[in-house]
Motif scaffolding. Structure first.
Motif, PDB file in Angstrom:
ATOM      1  N   PHE A   1      10.424  15.035   1.292  1.00 23.56           N
ATOM      2  CA  PHE A   1       9.294  15.111   1.136  1.00 23.56           C
ATOM      3  C   PHE A   1       8.744  14.263   0.476  1.00 23.56           C
ATOM      4  O   PHE A   1       7.412  13.953   0.833  1.00 23.56           O
ATOM      5  N   TYR A   2       9.385  13.377  -0.587  1.00 25.06           N
ATOM      6  CA  TYR A   2       8.846  12.219  -1.186  1.00 25.06           C
ATOM      7  C   TYR A   2       8.394  11.241  -0.015  1.00 25.06           C
ATOM      8  O   TYR A   2       7.295  10.578  -0.181  1.00 25.06           O
ATOM      9  N   VAL A   3       9.380  10.742   0.942  1.00 21.90           N
ATOM     10  CA  VAL A   3       8.980   9.765   1.691  1.00 21.90           C
ATOM     11  C   VAL A   3       8.122  10.073   2.603  1.00 21.90           C
ATOM     12  O   VAL A   3       6.890   9.460   2.856  1.00 21.90           O
ATOM     13  N   ALA A   4       7.720  11.484   2.941  1.00 23.59           N
ATOM     14  CA  ALA A   4       6.645  11.852   3.858  1.00 23.59           C
ATOM     15  C   ALA A   4       5.525  12.093   3.124  1.00 23.59           C
ATOM     16  O   ALA A   4       4.322  11.254   3.830  1.00 23.59           O
ATOM     17  N   ASN A   5       5.174  12.128   1.757  1.00 20.37           N
ATOM     18  CA  ASN A   5       4.110  12.019   0.896  1.00 20.37           C
ATOM     19  C   ASN A   5       3.663  10.522   0.799  1.00 20.37           C
ATOM     20  O   ASN A   5       2.482  10.141   0.933  1.00 20.37           O
ATOM     21  N   ARG A   6       4.668   9.758   0.578  1.00 17.90           N
ATOM     22  CA  ARG A   6       4.495   8.160   0.338  1.00 17.90           C
ATOM     23  C   ARG A   6       3.766   7.575   1.637  1.00 17.90           C
ATOM     24  O   ARG A   6       2.943   6.778   1.506  1.00 17.90           O
ATOM     25  N   LYS A   7       4.431   8.011   2.777  1.00 15.37           N
ATOM     26  CA  LYS A   7       4.171   7.499   3.899  1.00 15.37           C
ATOM     27  C   LYS A   7       2.496   7.770   4.667  1.00 15.37           C
ATOM     28  O   LYS A   7       1.789   7.055   4.869  1.00 15.37           O
ATOM     29  N   LYS A   8       2.157   9.197   4.142  1.00 10.84           N
ATOM     30  CA  LYS A   8       0.847   9.544   4.213  1.00 10.84           C
ATOM     31  C   LYS A   8      -0.212   8.796   3.280  1.00 10.84           C
ATOM     32  O   LYS A   8      -1.276   8.556   3.669  1.00 10.84           O
ATOM     33  N   ALA A   9       0.409   8.628   2.054  1.00  8.30           N
ATOM     34  CA  ALA A   9      -0.338   7.838   1.044  1.00  8.30           C
ATOM     35  C   ALA A   9      -0.771   6.336   1.605  1.00  8.30           C
ATOM     36  O   ALA A   9      -2.011   5.703   1.599  1.00  8.30           O
TER      37      ALA A   9
ATOM     38  N   GLU B   1      -0.731   5.447   4.839  1.00 13.39           N
ATOM     39  CA  GLU B   1      -1.445   5.197   6.093  1.00 13.39           C
ATOM     40  C   GLU B   1      -3.146   5.663   5.733  1.00 13.39           C
ATOM     41  O   GLU B   1      -3.802   5.170   6.300  1.00 13.39           O
ATOM     42  N   LYS B   2      -3.220   6.393   4.676  1.00 17.98           N
ATOM     43  CA  LYS B   2      -4.540   6.602   3.872  1.00 17.98           C
ATOM     44  C   LYS B   2      -5.195   5.659   3.495  1.00 17.98           C
ATOM     45  O   LYS B   2      -6.427   5.155   3.642  1.00 17.98           O
ATOM     46  N   ASP B   3      -4.294   4.955   2.688  1.00 18.41           N
ATOM     47  CA  ASP B   3      -4.758   3.755   2.167  1.00 18.41           C
ATOM     48  C   ASP B   3      -5.195   2.380   2.866  1.00 18.41           C
ATOM     49  O   ASP B   3      -6.258   1.737   2.827  1.00 18.41           O
ATOM     50  N   VAL B   4      -4.605   2.302   4.091  1.00 21.32           N
ATOM     51  CA  VAL B   4      -4.702   1.325   5.153  1.00 21.32           C
ATOM     52  C   VAL B   4      -5.662   1.619   5.883  1.00 21.32           C
ATOM     53  O   VAL B   4      -6.542   0.443   6.147  1.00 21.32           O
ATOM     54  N   GLY B   5      -5.981   2.672   6.467  1.00 19.17           N
ATOM     55  CA  GLY B   5      -7.173   3.024   7.021  1.00 19.17           C
ATOM     56  C   GLY B   5      -7.087   2.447   8.668  1.00 19.17           C
ATOM     57  O   GLY B   5      -5.968   2.744   9.155  1.00 19.17           O
ATOM     58  N   GLU B   6      -7.939   1.786   8.695  1.00 20.10           N
ATOM     59  CA  GLU B   6      -8.188   1.172   9.951  1.00 20.10           C
ATOM     60  C   GLU B   6      -7.474  -0.106  10.201  1.00 20.10           C
ATOM     61  O   GLU B   6      -7.155  -0.685  11.288  1.00 20.10           O
ATOM     62  N   GLY B   7      -7.170  -0.650   9.026  1.00 22.99           N
ATOM     63  CA  GLY B   7      -6.284  -1.915   8.889  1.00 22.99           C
ATOM     64  C   GLY B   7      -6.521  -2.548   7.909  1.00 22.99           C
ATOM     65  O   GLY B   7      -7.323  -2.105   6.827  1.00 22.99           O
ATOM     66  N   ILE B   8      -6.030  -3.934   7.622  1.00 22.87           N
ATOM     67  CA  ILE B   8      -5.917  -4.772   6.406  1.00 22.87           C
ATOM     68  C   ILE B   8      -6.470  -5.914   6.892  1.00 22.87           C
ATOM     69  O   ILE B   8      -6.271  -6.691   7.795  1.00 22.87           O
ATOM     70  N   CYS B   9      -7.726  -6.436   5.851  1.00 19.13           N
ATOM     71  CA  CYS B   9      -8.145  -7.570   6.088  1.00 19.13           C
ATOM     72  C   CYS B   9      -7.099  -9.033   5.799  1.00 19.13           C
ATOM     73  O   CYS B   9      -6.384  -8.816   4.974  1.00 19.13           O
TER      74      CYS B   9
ATOM     75  N   GLY C   1      -6.913  -8.825   1.936  1.00 18.82           N
ATOM     76  CA  GLY C   1      -5.869  -7.776   1.864  1.00 18.82           C
ATOM     77  C   GLY C   1      -6.580  -6.461   1.555  1.00 18.82           C
ATOM     78  O   GLY C   1      -5.615  -5.442   1.338  1.00 18.82           O
ATOM     79  N   SER C   2      -7.974  -6.186   1.701  1.00 16.83           N
ATOM     80  CA  SER C   2      -8.481  -5.015   1.451  1.00 16.83           C
ATOM     81  C   SER C   2      -8.472  -4.113   2.516  1.00 16.83           C
ATOM     82  O   SER C   2      -8.518  -4.633   3.818  1.00 16.83           O
ATOM     83  N   SER C   3      -8.699  -2.901   2.601  1.00 16.39           N
ATOM     84  CA  SER C   3      -8.918  -1.942   3.713  1.00 16.39           C
ATOM     85  C   SER C   3     -10.187  -2.144   4.344  1.00 16.39           C
ATOM     86  O   SER C   3     -11.230  -2.523   3.964  1.00 16.39           O
ATOM     87  N   ILE C   4      -9.777  -2.051   5.777  1.00 16.88           N
ATOM     88  CA  ILE C   4     -11.184  -2.423   6.708  1.00 16.88           C
ATOM     89  C   ILE C   4     -11.839  -0.994   6.967  1.00 16.88           C
ATOM     90  O   ILE C   4     -11.171   0.028   7.277  1.00 16.88           O
ATOM     91  N   LEU C   5     -13.195  -1.160   6.845  1.00 19.12           N
ATOM     92  CA  LEU C   5     -14.047   0.126   6.927  1.00 19.12           C
ATOM     93  C   LEU C   5     -15.092  -0.271   7.766  1.00 19.12           C
ATOM     94  O   LEU C   5     -15.816  -1.224   7.715  1.00 19.12           O
ATOM     95  N   ASP C   6     -15.229   0.773   8.938  1.00 19.15           N
ATOM     96  CA  ASP C   6     -16.308   0.555  10.125  1.00 19.15           C
ATOM     97  C   ASP C   6     -16.111  -0.733  10.799  1.00 19.15           C
ATOM     98  O   ASP C   6     -17.053  -1.417  10.860  1.00 19.15           O
ATOM     99  N   LYS C   7     -14.896  -1.262  11.050  1.00 14.80           N
ATOM    100  CA  LYS C   7     -14.646  -2.408  11.521  1.00 14.80           C
ATOM    101  C   LYS C   7     -15.183  -3.735  10.841  1.00 14.80           C
ATOM    102  O   LYS C   7     -15.303  -4.722  11.403  1.00 14.80           O
TER     103      LYS C   7
END
Length: 81
Positions: free
Chosen positions: A43-51, A53-61, A65-71
């Motif tokens: 359960f912990y690993v699944a929640n951590r993996k979701k967090a 993936e949500k933090d990375v979004g479309e990718g990382i600059c 190193g920040s998340s890319i939004l709208d390319k």
């Protein structure tokens, strides 16, 4: 919570933990503790993996190193304008 190949390592480790714990609390209680630990870790690993993936979004600059939004990177692309 899908079963993955690395779960075999987790199961083997928990079996060894159960064998080490059984002289102190009994095999039935050790088995219950290990089953609860298995599902708790999964359960912990699944929640951590979701967090992550949500933090990375479309990718990382690659620059900052920040998340890319709208390319576009919100930090690097706004500086260049």
């Amino acid at each position: 919570m899908n079963f993955e190949r690395r779960d075999i390592i987790l199961i083997v480790g928990l079996v060894f933990f159960m064998l080490g714990l059984s002289p102190f609390v009994g095999i039935a209680v050790a088995t219950i503790i290990v089953i609860v630990m298995y599902f708790g870790i999964k359960f912990y690993v699944a929640n951590r993996k979701k967090a992550i993936e949500k933090d990375v979004g479309e990718g990382i600059c690659a620059e900052c190193g920040s998340s890319i939004l709208d390319k576009k990177c919100p930090n690097c692309d706004s500086v260049g304008e």
